[in-house]
Design a protein around this motif. Structure first.
Motif, PDB file in Angstrom:
ATOM      1  N   VAL A 266      50.595  17.775  41.984  1.00  0.00           N
ATOM      2  CA  VAL A 266      49.196  18.215  41.957  1.00  0.00           C
ATOM      3  C   VAL A 266      49.129  19.722  42.155  1.00  0.00           C
ATOM      4  N   LEU A 267      48.333  20.398  41.320  1.00  0.00           N
ATOM      5  CA  LEU A 267      47.996  21.811  41.494  1.00  0.00           C
ATOM      6  C   LEU A 267      46.481  21.922  41.684  1.00  0.00           C
ATOM      7  N   ILE A 336      61.966  23.951  38.856  1.00  0.00           N
ATOM      8  CA  ILE A 336      61.096  22.897  39.379  1.00  0.00           C
ATOM      9  C   ILE A 336      60.127  23.466  40.413  1.00  0.00           C
ATOM     10  N   THR A 337      60.632  24.359  41.281  1.00  0.00           N
ATOM     11  CA  THR A 337      59.773  24.987  42.297  1.00  0.00           C
ATOM     12  C   THR A 337      58.664  25.797  41.636  1.00  0.00           C
ATOM     13  N   ALA A 338      58.989  26.509  40.556  1.00  0.00           N
ATOM     14  CA  ALA A 338      57.973  27.306  39.854  1.00  0.00           C
ATOM     15  C   ALA A 338      56.855  26.418  39.312  1.00  0.00           C
ATOM     16  N   LEU A 339      57.216  25.288  38.722  1.00  0.00           N
ATOM     17  CA  LEU A 339      56.190  24.405  38.158  1.00  0.00           C
ATOM     18  C   LEU A 339      55.343  23.754  39.255  1.00  0.00           C
ATOM     19  N   ARG A 340      55.982  23.288  40.302  1.00  0.00           N
ATOM     20  CA  ARG A 340      55.280  22.510  41.330  1.00  0.00           C
ATOM     21  C   ARG A 340      54.535  23.380  42.350  1.00  0.00           C
ATOM     22  N   TYR A 341      55.084  24.573  42.645  1.00  0.00           N
ATOM     23  CA  TYR A 341      54.509  25.341  43.749  1.00  0.00           C
ATOM     24  C   TYR A 341      54.236  26.810  43.406  1.00  0.00           C
ATOM     25  N   GLY A 342      54.579  27.238  42.194  1.00  0.00           N
ATOM     26  CA  GLY A 342      54.469  28.666  41.890  1.00  0.00           C
ATOM     27  C   GLY A 342      53.077  29.152  41.520  1.00  0.00           C
ATOM     28  N   TYR A 343      52.196  28.259  41.108  1.00  0.00           N
ATOM     29  CA  TYR A 343      50.870  28.695  40.657  1.00  0.00           C
ATOM     30  C   TYR A 343      49.991  29.047  41.857  1.00  0.00           C
ATOM     31  N   ASP A 344      49.396  30.247  41.819  1.00  0.00           N
ATOM     32  CA  ASP A 344      48.498  30.720  42.877  1.00  0.00           C
ATOM     33  C   ASP A 344      47.065  30.669  42.350  1.00  0.00           C
ATOM     34  N   PRO A 345      46.245  29.724  42.835  1.00  0.00           N
ATOM     35  CA  PRO A 345      44.884  29.598  42.293  1.00  0.00           C
ATOM     36  C   PRO A 345      44.017  30.825  42.558  1.00  0.00           C
TER      37      PRO A 345
END
Length: 371
Positions: A266-267, A336-345
């Motif tokens: 989830v993002l 995997i870390t970039a996809l799951r946790y890299g996005y900063d809303p």
């Protein structure tokens, strides 16, 4: 040639030559008699192998082709049939494909014994000790449904007697196959001899491969049959997957795509609204510098388009040449870390934003992922 050998004809064999039936046409009969009379009354029959026409049991046979010339040139005469026979012959001794090469595949061994244990827990309990090679193979075999065919192939693979007999015959310089006995031969008998002769010729041409195969298989005699079956299975299919980790062979036989699944995640967008992203495979090639990419057709703020095989927008892992196991592990984890946790809303980093901005520029949308 196949039609000829599948017919009901009979042939005559003399001095490795095939004599075919001569039709009893009157003009042909006159010509045959004239040829016989020209040899003179004292030589009713020429020395063995020099006869053009042979009379036997009321039939006439005319000299055609040399048996061993047919065998040696069979590939040029009937390429399709030769390749079919070659594949069947090599398969009989598990010499086709990568059955032998797979055991010496250095990259495959790195994937199985260095990379796979990093991503998959292979032992029970809290302690994560480094498993032995045997333990790893036992674990992999327990997680893969290997068809019974490969267990049977493993037994045949380790039966060294046929290969030893073939090589001994070659080393002793014995003829691969004796010519058929002289005299009348049916088409089925000639066809059977030709099959054996071509196979013997194929094995003779594969002497170096046979020697390497025998040396390797002697080294594997103490291996468990189920472990041999696993490698034969990989040789045929080129890929396995266990608990979300897997690999797939590329066109080049010693190069692979190594991947790890992300699972669903989830993002959240700028307003805190959640988006459920589907599972995908993040992969790294063992052939090129380790740049993680998504194998499936996929969309994400860190992917430029909505298609397959897209590199992930992230800081590249420094590497030169083919990546090491450590580099592959690091690249997969960072991808995997970039996809799951890299996005900063708050910053809306990446190529796309999960939510529409006030100054809206048409781009990829993620509305169907919102929950």
């Amino acid at each position: 040639m196949r039609r000829l050998l599948d017919s009901n004809l009979v042939f005559f064999i003399e001095s490795d030559f095939v004599y075919m039936p001569l039709l009893l046409d009157p003009s042909i009969d006159r010509e045959a008699r004239a040829l016989s009379e020209a040899r003179g009354p004292t030589r009713k029959r020429a020395p063995t192998g020099e006869n053009i026409i042979i009379r036997q049991d009321g039939m006439q046979f005319v000299k055609t082709f040399n048996l061993f010339s047919l065998v040696n040139n069979f590939k040029a005469i009937n390429a399709h049939e030769y390749h079919r026979m070659r594949e069947a012959c090599l398969h009989q001794y598990r010499l086709n494909g990568d059955a032998d090469n797979v055991f010496g595949d250095e990259m495959l061994n790195r994937i199985l014994f260095l990379i796979l244990p990093h991503f998959i827990k292979t032992s029970r309990g809290w302690q994560r000790s480094r498993p032995s090679r045997e333990e790893l193979l036992d674990f992999i075999v327990s997680k893969i449904d290997i068809p019974p065919k490969y267990v049977a192939d493993a037994a045949a693979f380790l039966d060294l007697q046929p290969l030893e007999n073939i090589l001994k015959s070659m080393d002793d310089q014995k003829p691969a196959l004796q010519p058929p006995a002289g005299g009348v031969l049916t088409s089925s008998e000639l066809s059977a001899w030709l099959q054996e002769a071509v196979q013997a010729n194929i094995l003779t041409s594969e002497y170096a491969r046979l020697s390497r195969a025998l040396k390797l298989r002697r080294q594997l005699l103490r291996a468990k049959p189920e472990h041999i079956a696993l490698f034969l299975y990989i040789a045929d299919f080129g890929s396995i997957e266990i608990a979300g980790f897997g690999f797939a062979r590329m066109k080049s036989p010693r190069d692979y795509l190594v991947y790890k699944r992300t699972g669903e995640y989830v993002l959240k967008d700028y307003y805190g609204r959640p988006y459920l992203f589907p599972d995908c495979r993040v992969a790294v090639s063992t052939y090129a510098p380790a740049r993680p990419f998504v194998m499936e057709k996929y969309k994400h703020p860190f992917l430029r388009g909505y298609q397959s095989n897209q590199e992930i927008c992230m800081k590249p892992v420094e590497t030169s040449g083919k990546p090491s196991p450590e580099t592959i592990i690091r690249s997969l984890e960072e991808g995997i870390t970039a996809l799951r946790y890299g996005y900063d809303p708050r910053r809306r980093n990446g190529y796309h934003s999960l939510d529409k901005t006030y100054i809206y520029i048409p781009t990829i949308t993620f509305e169907e992922y919102r929950i």
